[in-house]
Scaffold this motif. Structure first.
Motif, mmCIF file in Angstrom:
data_model
loop_
_atom_site.group_PDB
_atom_site.id
_atom_site.type_symbol
_atom_site.label_atom_id
_atom_site.label_comp_id
_atom_site.label_asym_id
_atom_site.label_seq_id
_atom_site.Cartn_x
_atom_site.Cartn_y
_atom_site.Cartn_z
ATOM 1 N N LEU A 224 28.221 32.364 37.129
ATOM 2 C CA LEU A 224 28.876 33.675 37.100
ATOM 3 C C LEU A 224 28.056 34.617 36.218
ATOM 4 O O LEU A 224 27.398 34.170 35.279
ATOM 5 C CB LEU A 224 30.289 33.554 36.513
ATOM 6 C CG LEU A 224 31.349 32.860 37.356
ATOM 7 C CD1 LEU A 224 32.613 32.626 36.509
ATOM 8 C CD2 LEU A 224 31.707 33.696 38.586
ATOM 9 N N MET B 146 34.757 32.629 42.971
ATOM 10 C CA MET B 146 34.400 32.971 41.590
ATOM 11 C C MET B 146 35.512 32.582 40.626
ATOM 12 O O MET B 146 35.245 32.110 39.517
ATOM 13 C CB MET B 146 34.127 34.471 41.477
ATOM 14 C CG MET B 146 32.814 34.893 42.116
ATOM 15 S SD MET B 146 32.845 36.683 42.277
ATOM 16 C CE MET B 146 31.169 37.042 41.833
ATOM 17 N N PHE C 225 37.726 39.047 40.783
ATOM 18 C CA PHE C 225 36.823 38.011 41.306
ATOM 19 C C PHE C 225 37.313 37.507 42.658
ATOM 20 O O PHE C 225 38.504 37.520 42.937
ATOM 21 C CB PHE C 225 36.768 36.820 40.340
ATOM 22 C CG PHE C 225 36.081 37.103 39.036
ATOM 23 C CD1 PHE C 225 34.694 37.116 38.963
ATOM 24 C CD2 PHE C 225 36.810 37.332 37.882
ATOM 25 C CE1 PHE C 225 34.052 37.363 37.755
ATOM 26 C CE2 PHE C 225 36.176 37.576 36.673
ATOM 27 C CZ PHE C 225 34.789 37.586 36.617
#
Ligand code: ATP
Ligand code: MG
Length: 332
Positions: free
Chosen positions: A140, A156, A152
């Motif tokens: 990330l 993610m 996100f």
């Protein structure tokens, strides 16, 4: 060295009118540095087994018998507080649907920072640095630690939960369905991330999934659960290349990617067993093509297969193995 040693674990849930036998005499061990897969259809007892290890069973769940040793310490004998310490310090847990349980009103970085500072006496600046480092480790952008979960994507968010699990350098990571609910490409990337992490920190992993394709890619050893019983276990290579249990064969056919064939997935006909009674016949009897009277009469023990790192619970191991060979090469 053995990290986690589970012997004969039996877990039930009580509801208003019945007892659910969710895990029935399960044994397996995870050595240091090993990626261990726990697979099986929905309802086979995977999450229950993990929650028993973690001391996080639902209120109506009971460990009826068995032992759970982590580094030779019997976890079931510890007080709730002692257990919680082990959990945070040495075992990290990524629960099923973890990415949906992030706090929506707190930034992702702050959630990880909070977990670190609860257990480590470090300054806020140090903890922030650590969060940036963890973000990087799971792929990330470290400049996004002040973003909220909703900013996100699903993949993610799952990386955020993995970062959180790594925060305290655990010796064992237990991840429950970390790729479920993500699209296939994102699933692959999460799998790669897990493997990458595994290479860089030498923790062990207990990976829970119904997808044996994911286990084939990431794990060294596995156990396959059905109706709360271990049906087959051993090295991934041995078990998935030469399954000796009809249940494993059925699961393999439902995930052709394991063999890299183009065949369409065929799910095992029939439905999961009734768990309201202690198993008195083979738990797979209703769905097994080889079932005989013997299979009605008792559930088979898990036995070692000669010369292989493989154990199987089946009254007809020999016939099952022969059928597999015939399926591969009908001429022999
Ligand atoms: P999935 O792949 O769907 O996550 P699983 O293999 O993790 O399935 P478990 O969640 O461990 O399976 O459930 C095992 C059995 O126990 C199932 O029949 C489930 O319905 C039952 N069960 C789980 N939690 C409880 C509970 N709190 N009370 C009663 N029954 C429960
Ligand atoms: Mg589950």
């Amino acid at each position: 060295m053995t990290l986690l040693d589970i012997t004969d674990l039996t877990v039930t849930y009580s509801t208003d009118d019945e007892t659910i036998h969710a895990v029935n005499g399960v044994s397996f061990t995870i050595d240091e540095g090993v990626n261990y897969g726990l697979a099986g259809e929905s309802g086979s007892g995977k999450s229950t087994a993990a929650e028993a290890v973690l001391g996080l069973l639902a209120d109506n769940g009971t460990v009826e018998s068995g032992t759970i040793e982590f580094k030779r310490t019997e976890l079931t004998a510890l007080s709730t507080e002692q257990r919680r310490d082990v959990l945070w310090e040495e075992i990290a847990y990524i629960p099923q649907s973890a990415m949906d349980s992030l706090d929506p009103v707190m930034t992702t970085g702050a959630q990880i920072k909070q977990a670190i500072q609860k257990h480590r006496n470090v300054s806020t600046a140090k903890a922030r640095d650590r969060v940036r480092e963890l973000f990087e480790r799971v792929g990330l952008d470290p400049n996004r630690i002040d973003d909220y979960p909703h900013e996100f994507s699903g993949g993610m968010r799952q990386r955020v939960t993995i970062a959180m699990a790594l925060a305290l350098d655990p010796e064992l990571i237990i991840a429950d369905e970390p790729t479920t609910g993500l699209d296939v490409i994102v699933q692959d990337r999460i799998v790669d991330t897990i493997l990458d992490i595994q290479e860089r920190i030498d923790s062990s992993l207990l990976l829970i999934t119904h997808d044996i394709g994911v286990i084939a890619e990431t794990c060294d050893e596995l156990s396959l659960l059905y109706g709360g019983k271990v049906m087959e276990q051993g090295s991934v290579e041995s078990v998935l290349i030469n399954p000796s249990n009809p249940y494993t064969m059925g699961l393999k056919n439902s995930f052709p990617s394991v063999d890299d064939t183009d065949e369409n997935p065929v799910s095992i006909p029939g439905s999961p067993p009734n768990l309201t009674e202690e198993p008195s016949s083979c738990v797979f009897v209703d769905r097994c093509p080889f079932a005989t009277e013997e299979c009605e009469a008792s559930h088979p023990d898990v036995v070692d297969l000669p010369n292989r790192n493989q154990r199987s619970a089946c009254h007809h191991v020999q016939q099952a193995a022969r059928m597999r060979r015939d399926a591969v090469d009908p001429a022999t």
